[in-house]
Design a protein around this motif. Structure first.
Motif: not given
Length: 324
Positions: A190-191, A195-196, A201-202, A237-240
């Protein structure tokens, strides 16, 4: 190539991250929350040991002091969500740094090997030792070994509504393994600009899934608690947070007073609210975000605020326990 002995790009990147030892400290705190919860719920919670928490006339009737203490200790299992938050943050940040350093590429195979070498040896050792542990304690039934070998313990537990010693706790490891399978592919293909949107969406998919469970499933608590689809939103959320830090390094200057107020509100909440009580649509779909937002606030301040609130947590002893 021997991946176990060859330094990887991600390992080199990891060595350049100054706050890794602080993340180890948070891991230690989260682990102790879970240990204390299980010690209380499974062994210590015999009322004749805890008379100060009960009315003397009825040992099962918690008094005004016992109710918040009991709720606080029973909420210790929330340490699992802290683990998920940390994993989502650290894994995503490392993958983004690797993608940046390798001109948009991630060695997904190496990622899988690293994760396997970190988790699988001890994981499968416990599975191998389980029959002997079961015999030693005199247990007359066995866990589902196939479900644990192939990392679907959480779905098996969800189906049978029972945790079986000594592999009961593997449900959360299975969720982490599911995350590790798909996450490097998402970050790789995913570019970055998308990503955000993908993360949002997830999270929305997880909310919709939990909404479906609470309105259509007769006994929704088990899938709400155990399903990968119910729980992966905290990893996201950690990924964000990792994505935001990657795009623009986080520096916080939140005052100690503000942090004390926020943390005090959090402590009060977990003394009087059962975090895993999801008996309404709102509770099942959205309540967790109140708690995880405060935990994320605390995590980011611990990592990126130059004026630590709890200086004692930065000492060598805590860092040592964190690495263990």
């Amino acid at each position: 190539m021997n991946y176990a002995q060859t330094p990887s790009l991600s390992e080199n990147i990891k060595s350049e991250i100054p706050y890794l030892d602080k993340i180890d400290v948070i891991r230690f705190v989260a682990a102790m929350m879970v240990v204390i919860y299980h010690a209380y719920a499974d062994w210590i919670n015999n009322w004749h040991y805890l008379k100060f928490m009960t009315n003397s006339a009825d040992q099962q009737n918690l008094n005004a002091l016992g109710r918040p203490i009991n709720t606080f200790l029973m909420n210790g299992g929330y340490g699992v969500d802290i683990f998920f938050l940390i994993s989502g943050f650290l894994i995503t940040y490392l993958l983004l740094k690797e993608k940046q350093a390798s001109n948009g590429k991630i060695d997904v195979l190496k990622f899988y090997v690293r994760r396997s070498l970190r988790i699988w040896p001890l994981y499968f050792l416990i599975i191998v030792l389980s029959p002997f542990i079961i015999k030693w304690v005199g247990q007359t039934y066995n866990p589902n070994y196939i479900a644990n070998i192939f990392f679907y313990n959480n779905f098996d537990t969800m189906q049978h509504h029972s945790w079986i010693f000594p592999l009961a706790h593997f449900w959360s490891l299975c969720i982490e393994e599911h995350f590790y399978v798909f996450w490097p592919l998402i970050i790789c293909f995913v570019p970055n600009k998308q990503l955000m949107r993908t993360f949002m969406v997830l999270i929305l998919i997880s909310i919709i899934y939990r909404g479906y469970l609470i309105t259509n499933v007769k006994e929704p608590w088990y899938p709400l608690f155990l399903s990968t689809f119910s729980r992966f939103d905290v990893l996201v959320i950690g990924a964000i947070a990792a994505y935001i830090h990657f795009m623009n390094p986080i520096k916080l200057t939140v005052s100690k007073t503000t942090r004390l107020v926020v943390y005090s509100a959090f402590m009060m909440a977990i003394c009087y609210d059962n975090i895993t009580s999801w008996d309404t649509f709102f509770a099942a779909c959205f309540k967790k975000y109140f708690y995880i937002s405060i935990v994320l606030f605390a995590l980011l301040n611990f990592l990126f605020n130059e004026k630590p609130l709890f200086e004692f947590m930065n000492n060598k002893l805590f860092k040592y326990f964190g690495k263990i």
